[in-house]
Scaffold this active site. Structure first.
Site, mmCIF file in Angstrom:
data_model
loop_
_atom_site.group_PDB
_atom_site.id
_atom_site.type_symbol
_atom_site.label_atom_id
_atom_site.label_comp_id
_atom_site.label_asym_id
_atom_site.label_seq_id
_atom_site.Cartn_x
_atom_site.Cartn_y
_atom_site.Cartn_z
ATOM 1 N N CYS A 272 1.209 -1.057 0.304
ATOM 2 C CA CYS A 272 -0.329 -0.025 0.145
ATOM 3 C C CYS A 272 0.756 1.625 -0.261
ATOM 4 C CB CYS A 272 -1.406 -0.250 1.193
ATOM 5 S SG CYS A 272 -2.810 1.034 0.322
ATOM 6 N N LEU A 273 0.793 1.978 0.800
ATOM 7 C CA LEU A 273 1.739 3.122 0.918
ATOM 8 C C LEU A 273 3.257 2.775 0.654
ATOM 9 C CD1 LEU A 273 1.989 6.075 1.942
ATOM 10 C CD2 LEU A 273 3.129 5.380 3.880
ATOM 11 N N GLN A 276 3.310 2.366 -2.628
ATOM 12 C CA GLN A 276 3.426 3.903 -3.878
ATOM 13 C C GLN A 276 5.223 4.848 -4.083
ATOM 14 O OE1 GLN A 276 0.203 5.466 -1.212
ATOM 15 N NE2 GLN A 276 -1.381 4.664 -2.186
ATOM 16 N N GLY A 316 -5.805 6.032 -1.277
ATOM 17 C CA GLY A 316 -6.917 7.151 -1.717
ATOM 18 C C GLY A 316 -6.017 7.601 -2.695
ATOM 19 N N PHE A 317 -4.807 7.101 -2.727
ATOM 20 C CA PHE A 317 -3.617 7.684 -4.016
ATOM 21 C C PHE A 317 -3.492 6.024 -5.060
ATOM 22 C CE2 PHE A 317 -3.356 10.697 -0.880
ATOM 23 C CZ PHE A 317 -2.572 12.008 -1.465
ATOM 24 N N HIS A 356 -3.700 -5.481 1.055
ATOM 25 C CA HIS A 356 -3.836 -6.016 1.531
ATOM 26 C C HIS A 356 -3.648 -7.189 2.024
ATOM 27 C CE1 HIS A 356 -3.267 -1.645 4.373
ATOM 28 N NE2 HIS A 356 -3.896 -1.655 3.426
ATOM 29 N N GLU A 358 -2.338 -9.005 3.847
ATOM 30 C CA GLU A 358 -2.446 -9.549 5.902
ATOM 31 C C GLU A 358 -4.040 -10.210 5.703
ATOM 32 O OE1 GLU A 358 -2.391 -6.460 4.634
ATOM 33 O OE2 GLU A 358 -3.322 -5.252 5.963
HETATM 34 N N1 LIG Z 1 -3.630 1.570 3.677
HETATM 35 C C1 LIG Z 1 -2.667 3.046 2.719
HETATM 36 O O1 LIG Z 1 -1.290 2.606 3.185
HETATM 37 C C2 LIG Z 1 -2.044 3.631 2.154
HETATM 38 C C3 LIG Z 1 -1.623 4.432 0.909
HETATM 39 C C4 LIG Z 1 -2.066 5.680 0.764
HETATM 40 N N2 LIG Z 1 -2.152 7.101 2.438
HETATM 41 C C5 LIG Z 1 -3.151 6.144 0.036
HETATM 42 O O2 LIG Z 1 -4.113 6.478 0.867
HETATM 43 O O3 LIG Z 1 -3.011 5.563 -0.876
#
Ligand SMILES: NC(=O)CC[C@H](N)C(=O)O
Length: 382
Positions: A272-273, A276, A316-317, A356, A358
């Site tokens: 996720c983050l 990114q 959200g990104f 995710h 997990e």
């Molecule tokens: N679950 C996350 O790691 C979200 C990643 C980032 N904050 C987003 O909104 O896309």
């Protein structure tokens, strides 16, 4: 006569929803999203990735299984508040140790019940995740104009670095063991545990448990750790966690640190983050989505095998797949909108996913990614 509303939700466009407040009294400004999961409200509320967000649950029965400390993904609820269709009822579940409403009150989190969540969800879909103010006042006094103005003036999540706020302050060894449901998959009996450093940008506990279930021993380092600090632990692999806020806003610390790690050539896995930020470190771009993906039933296609996984999502990104540089392969795509859900380096065990794996809450289809990380570390040992 209907009871006087004790909570209210004001959107930046001036739309106002009234309802019954629960949890803590107070007022909070945040981005409003909706989550379609039918289970796991506690895991969702305690996922640090939800910092500065309020969650509208499209599923109406929220609170009916209570809460238990075992299901916390972090110490405290991290989502700023929740919006639900029905007022939470008394819990009925053998694992429950507390009512959701009491738990939220103790932890300073605001809830509003009795909202037409279908109408609200349509508004979120049409507007894109709106900026909102949620207020709970047992006396029912609200300054609506001030709330709308505050929502309008809020800077929003673009450019906001929240990962460092939710990260651990000190490094620590994860000693809470493996995820029990995942333990059956463990590779630990054959292998000496693989030394993994997990960078904590807001890590969910079940990710750390899953790493252990698949054969890792995990040392968690704060978001501010340098590549030298990571390497001092002599890791066989590095994990980049999920987390809140704008990935591009971590450009002052996390992205350069990951670039530094890439130069050292070791297995890297991101979620996720973490996905990114890895993409940014490899030279790609990230973009803000309209209303993002938040649920436990999102279909994702593994481009390389053609297999479809049902996944848990909260973002959200997104990584702009058009911006992936040569040598970085798109491995997964969302079947909802075609957005990027995974990448890997063509010639090295460096990979990450947007969803995710997990599975807390949610399906277990993507657990194989933890196995892939373990396999890449085993291959290096060989
Ligand atoms: N679950 C996350 O790691 C979200 C990643 C980032 N904050 C987003 O909104 O896309």
């Amino acid at each position: 006569m209907a009871a006087k509303p004790t909570a209210c939700l004001a959107l930046a466009d001036g739309t106002v929803f009234y309802g019954m407040g629960f949890g803590a009294p107070g007022e909070v400004v945040a981005e409003l999203v909706f989550n379609t999961a039918m289970t796991g409200y506690q895991e969702i509320m305690t996922d640090p990735s939800y910092a500065s967000q309020i969650v509208t649950f499209t599923f109406p029965h929220i609170g009916n299984t209570g809460v238990t400390a075992e299901d916390d993904e972090a110490q405290d609820p991290v989502a700023s508040g929740i919006v639900v269709r029905w007022d939470p009822t008394e819990p009925s579940n053998w694992r429950s140790t507390s009512e959701l409403t009491d738990w939220m009150a103790r932890r300073g989190r605001i809830g509003i019940g009795g909202v037409d969540t279908r109408r609200l969800t349509r508004a979120i879909r049409q507007q894109g995740a709106p900026h909102v103010v949620l207020a709970h006042d047992p006396d029912g006094n609200f300054d609506i104009e001030a709330m709308i103005a505050r929502a309008r003036d809020w800077q929003g999540l673009v450019g906001l670095d929240l990962a460092k706020d939710v990260s651990c302050a000190q490094s620590y060894r994860w000693d809470e063991g493996a995820w029990q449901w995942g333990a059956g998959f463990s590779t630990a009996p054959q292998d000496k545990p693989f030394k993994v450093v997990a960078l904590d940008y807001g890590a969910k506990r079940n990710i750390l448990r899953s790493l252990v279930a698949y054969g890792a021993e995990v040392t968690v380092l704060p978001a501010s750790a340098t590549a030298e600090e990571v390497m001092a632990h002599e890791p066989e692999g590095v994990f980049l966690s999920n987390g809140p806020g704008d990935p591009a806003a971590t450009g002052a610390y996390a992205v350069p640190m990951i670039k530094d790690l890439l130069a050292r050539d070791m297995p890297i896995f991101g979620i996720c983050l973490g996905h990114q930020m890895l993409a940014l470190a490899l030279g790609a771009r990230t973009v803000k989505m309209s209303h993002g993906h938040h649920g436990a039933n999102h279909p994702v296609r593994d481009v390389e095998t053609g297999k479809v996984e049902i996944t848990s999502m909260n973002h959200g990104f997104a990584v702009d797949s058009q911006s992936l540089p040569r040598g970085v392969i798109e491995t997964h795509v969302s079947l909802f909108d075609g957005s990027n859900c995974g990448i890997r380096m063509a010639d090295r065990p460096v990979f990450s996913v947007q969803h995710h794996p997990e599975a807390a809450p949610g399906p277990q289809d993507s657990l194989y990614l933890f196995q892939r990380f373990t396999d890449s570390m085993r291959a290096r040992r060989g």
